[in-house]
Design a protein around this motif. Structure first.
Motif, PDB file in Angstrom:
ATOM      1  N   ALA A 159       0.815  -1.218   0.000  1.00  0.00           N
ATOM      2  CA  ALA A 159       0.000   0.000   0.000  1.00  0.00           C
ATOM      3  C   ALA A 159       0.850   1.271   0.000  1.00  0.00           C
ATOM      4  N   HIS A 160       2.164   1.135   0.147  1.00  0.00           N
ATOM      5  CA  HIS A 160       3.062   2.295   0.158  1.00  0.00           C
ATOM      6  C   HIS A 160       3.056   2.960  -1.221  1.00  0.00           C
ATOM      7  N   PRO A 161       3.219   4.293  -1.271  1.00  0.00           N
ATOM      8  CA  PRO A 161       3.221   4.976  -2.577  1.00  0.00           C
ATOM      9  C   PRO A 161       4.225   4.397  -3.562  1.00  0.00           C
ATOM     10  N   LEU A 162       5.392   3.978  -3.078  1.00  0.00           N
ATOM     11  CA  LEU A 162       6.395   3.390  -3.965  1.00  0.00           C
ATOM     12  C   LEU A 162       5.870   2.130  -4.618  1.00  0.00           C
ATOM     13  N   GLN A 163       5.312   1.227  -3.808  1.00  0.00           N
ATOM     14  CA  GLN A 163       4.845  -0.042  -4.353  1.00  0.00           C
ATOM     15  C   GLN A 163       3.581   0.133  -5.204  1.00  0.00           C
ATOM     16  N   ARG A 164       2.783   1.130  -4.901  1.00  0.00           N
ATOM     17  CA  ARG A 164       1.637   1.425  -5.780  1.00  0.00           C
ATOM     18  C   ARG A 164       2.139   1.906  -7.137  1.00  0.00           C
ATOM     19  N   ALA A 165       3.233   2.686  -7.124  1.00  0.00           N
ATOM     20  CA  ALA A 165       3.818   3.140  -8.384  1.00  0.00           C
ATOM     21  C   ALA A 165       4.385   1.966  -9.179  1.00  0.00           C
ATOM     22  N   VAL A 166       5.029   1.025  -8.483  1.00  0.00           N
ATOM     23  CA  VAL A 166       5.558  -0.159  -9.157  1.00  0.00           C
ATOM     24  C   VAL A 166       4.419  -0.974  -9.758  1.00  0.00           C
ATOM     25  N   ALA A 167       3.376  -1.205  -8.973  1.00  0.00           N
ATOM     26  CA  ALA A 167       2.237  -1.981  -9.483  1.00  0.00           C
ATOM     27  C   ALA A 167       1.620  -1.316 -10.701  1.00  0.00           C
ATOM     28  N   GLY A 168       1.520   0.007 -10.686  1.00  0.00           N
ATOM     29  CA  GLY A 168       0.962   0.730 -11.818  1.00  0.00           C
ATOM     30  C   GLY A 168       1.812   0.578 -13.064  1.00  0.00           C
ATOM     31  N   THR A 169       3.129   0.586 -12.885  1.00  0.00           N
ATOM     32  CA  THR A 169       4.028   0.411 -14.030  1.00  0.00           C
ATOM     33  C   THR A 169       3.966  -1.018 -14.549  1.00  0.00           C
ATOM     34  N   VAL A 170       3.871  -1.986 -13.654  1.00  0.00           N
ATOM     35  CA  VAL A 170       3.710  -3.378 -14.077  1.00  0.00           C
ATOM     36  C   VAL A 170       2.464  -3.518 -14.953  1.00  0.00           C
ATOM     37  N   GLU A 171       1.367  -2.931 -14.517  1.00  0.00           N
ATOM     38  CA  GLU A 171       0.133  -3.043 -15.293  1.00  0.00           C
ATOM     39  C   GLU A 171       0.224  -2.278 -16.605  1.00  0.00           C
ATOM     40  N   ASP A 172       0.902  -1.143 -16.581  1.00  0.00           N
ATOM     41  CA  ASP A 172       1.042  -0.352 -17.804  1.00  0.00           C
ATOM     42  C   ASP A 172       1.875  -1.102 -18.848  1.00  0.00           C
ATOM     43  N   LEU A 173       3.028  -1.618 -18.448  1.00  0.00           N
ATOM     44  CA  LEU A 173       3.934  -2.240 -19.418  1.00  0.00           C
ATOM     45  C   LEU A 173       3.485  -3.627 -19.846  1.00  0.00           C
ATOM     46  N   THR A 174       2.848  -4.373 -18.944  1.00  0.00           N
ATOM     47  CA  THR A 174       2.364  -5.703 -19.323  1.00  0.00           C
ATOM     48  C   THR A 174       1.041  -5.635 -20.065  1.00  0.00           C
ATOM     49  N   GLY A 175       0.286  -4.551 -19.842  1.00  0.00           N
ATOM     50  CA  GLY A 175      -1.051  -4.466 -20.407  1.00  0.00           C
ATOM     51  C   GLY A 175      -2.034  -5.360 -19.694  1.00  0.00           C
ATOM     52  N   GLN A 176      -1.704  -5.772 -18.475  1.00  0.00           N
ATOM     53  CA  GLN A 176      -2.539  -6.697 -17.714  1.00  0.00           C
ATOM     54  C   GLN A 176      -2.764  -6.183 -16.294  1.00  0.00           C
ATOM     55  N   THR A 177      -3.848  -6.597 -15.699  1.00  0.00           N
ATOM     56  CA  THR A 177      -4.097  -6.338 -14.290  1.00  0.00           C
ATOM     57  C   THR A 177      -3.269  -7.311 -13.460  1.00  0.00           C
ATOM     58  N   VAL A 178      -2.620  -6.810 -12.431  1.00  0.00           N
ATOM     59  CA  VAL A 178      -1.857  -7.684 -11.544  1.00  0.00           C
ATOM     60  C   VAL A 178      -2.793  -8.747 -10.977  1.00  0.00           C
ATOM     61  N   ALA A 179      -2.402 -10.013 -11.144  1.00  0.00           N
ATOM     62  CA  ALA A 179      -3.272 -11.116 -10.725  1.00  0.00           C
ATOM     63  C   ALA A 179      -3.199 -11.371  -9.226  1.00  0.00           C
ATOM     64  N   GLY A 180      -2.063 -11.069  -8.632  1.00  0.00           N
ATOM     65  CA  GLY A 180      -1.896 -11.302  -7.206  1.00  0.00           C
ATOM     66  C   GLY A 180      -0.626 -10.644  -6.707  1.00  0.00           C
ATOM     67  N   VAL A 181      -0.563 -10.428  -5.408  1.00  0.00           N
ATOM     68  CA  VAL A 181       0.611  -9.821  -4.785  1.00  0.00           C
ATOM     69  C   VAL A 181       1.074 -10.736  -3.657  1.00  0.00           C
ATOM     70  N   THR A 182       2.354 -11.066  -3.664  1.00  0.00           N
ATOM     71  CA  THR A 182       2.929 -11.862  -2.591  1.00  0.00           C
ATOM     72  C   THR A 182       4.269 -11.230  -2.210  1.00  0.00           C
ATOM     73  N   VAL A 183       5.105 -11.953  -1.510  1.00  0.00           N
ATOM     74  CA  VAL A 183       6.392 -11.430  -1.066  1.00  0.00           C
ATOM     75  C   VAL A 183       7.504 -12.208  -1.749  1.00  0.00           C
ATOM     76  N   ASP A 184       8.425 -11.496  -2.381  1.00  0.00           N
ATOM     77  CA  ASP A 184       9.567 -12.128  -3.023  1.00  0.00           C
ATOM     78  C   ASP A 184      10.573 -12.571  -1.959  1.00  0.00           C
ATOM     79  N   GLY A 185      11.583 -13.327  -2.387  1.00  0.00           N
ATOM     80  CA  GLY A 185      12.560 -13.833  -1.431  1.00  0.00           C
ATOM     81  C   GLY A 185      13.278 -12.749  -0.662  1.00  0.00           C
ATOM     82  N   CYS A 186      13.468 -11.585  -1.286  1.00  0.00           N
ATOM     83  CA  CYS A 186      14.186 -10.481  -0.646  1.00  0.00           C
ATOM     84  C   CYS A 186      13.312  -9.687   0.309  1.00  0.00           C
ATOM     85  N   GLY A 187      11.999  -9.925   0.279  1.00  0.00           N
ATOM     86  CA  GLY A 187      11.083  -9.198   1.149  1.00  0.00           C
ATOM     87  C   GLY A 187      10.247  -8.154   0.458  1.00  0.00           C
TER      88      GLY A 187
END
Length: 327
Positions: A159-187
């Motif tokens: 929910a942080h502004p940074l991660q909302r910006a990342v999610a928005g860019t993911v959706e913009d460049l992939t042309g898809q809605t993010v299907a799910g959010v989890t935690v990567d190995g690095c956190g």
């Protein structure tokens, strides 16, 4: 689409001319016009791109004002090996942001490169956040937050502004809605898309006009391939071997690669095996039109018997540019 992926055989383990093992997975090849030129398996099911998403995350940060360039921007998109130049680069990013290693939010780890890791162990050096392979990305995330006046403490919260910006860019460049959010190995948050969406995103990055955030990331990674990976890593070698290629790997058998004209490939090996990832990705690039001679070094490590080569991992016939199924 969230479902069990319908993977298919993409590589055979050949010993003495007989199929000893089979690697399942999925592969997509996109042409310069963005159309699917080849598909194997399930390229539409949601999956975890892991670190293959880092170029997209880096674009999101540049769009948000991250001022890094050159080797430090490449490091922001890196899964680095933990070499001294990588650690020094992360320190430079932290210094520019006015923060320290203690502000990093990634997990402590030993260097990714086995040779460097062995040296650390012999010297008694403990795991550290700086040595962990995603520290460049995490340092860049802190820098992006500082530039924007965003809080650092919860910068990995989706929910942080940074991660909302990342999610928005993911959706913009992939042309898809993010299907799910989890935690990567690095956190850090990990945004799930399809294999096709990942290929499309990296194609858009490499084909973007000069000076755009996308082009800045692509140029930095291509010019400083070892900062985006490490000495002796197959990803850096692949970018050196194929002019203009941008490539990125991810844990669990993921790889994406794209050329400046928008041709792109994406690979997911179902069992996560690197021994299949490399030759399958090389074969997919050949199917995309890259000269197979430039890819010869990425045909896969030989399988040994009694210390002598007796076979290798070979892409299935639908992928192999030479049509050598089970040979």
């Amino acid at each position: 689409m969230i479902r069990e992926p319908r993977h298919v055989p993409v590589a055979h383990l050949i010993r003495g001319g007989i199929v000893e093992g089979v690697h399942y997975g999925s592969v997509v090849v996109l042409g310069a016009d963005g159309r699917t030129q080849l598909r194997l398996g399930d390229i539409e099911a949601a999956f975890h791109p892991r670190s293959a998403l880092k170029p997209v995350q880096a674009v999101a940060m540049v769009r948000a004002g991250l001022p890094l360039t050159g080797e430090l921007l490449s490091l922001a998109a890196a899964s680095h090996s933990g070499e001294e130049r990588h650690l020094a680069g992360v320190r430079r990013i932290l210094g520019a942001a006015g923060v320290t290693e203690d502000d990093l939010r990634n997990v402590p780890d030993l260097p990714y490169d086995p040779v460097v890791r062995d040296v650390w162990v012999r010297e008694g050096r403990p795991p550290s956040r700086l040595a962990q392979n995603c520290s460049g990305k995490h340092a860049a995330m802190l820098y992006t937050c500082k530039v924007n006046g965003w809080p650092l403490e919860d910068c990995l919260d989706p929910a942080h502004p940074l991660q909302r910006a990342v999610a928005g860019t993911v959706e913009d460049l992939t042309g898809q809605t993010v299907a799910g959010v989890t935690v990567d190995g690095c956190g850090a948050p990990l945004f799930s898309v399809s294999l096709y969406g990942l290929a499309r995103a990296v194609a858009r990055i490499t084909a973007a006009p000069a000076g755009t955030p996308e082009a800045r990331v692509a140029d930095a990674m291509r010019a400083h391939a070892e900062m985006a990976s490490g000495s002796g890593r197959d990803i850096a070698a692949l970018m050196r071997a194929v002019p203009g290629l941008l490539a990125k790997d991810g844990f669990e058998g993921v790889q994406v690669a794209a050329l400046p004209d928008g041709r792109a490939v994406a690979v997911k090996i179902a069992d996560g095996a690197d021994r299949a990832r490399v030759p399958v990705a090389a074969a997919a690039l050949a199917r995309a039109g890259v000269d197979p001679a430039a890819l010869a070094a990425f045909a896969g490590e030989p399988l040994l018997g009694g210390g002598e080569p007796v076979g290798r991992v070979r892409p299935v016939g639908a992928l192999d540019p030479f049509g050598r199924a089970c040979a």
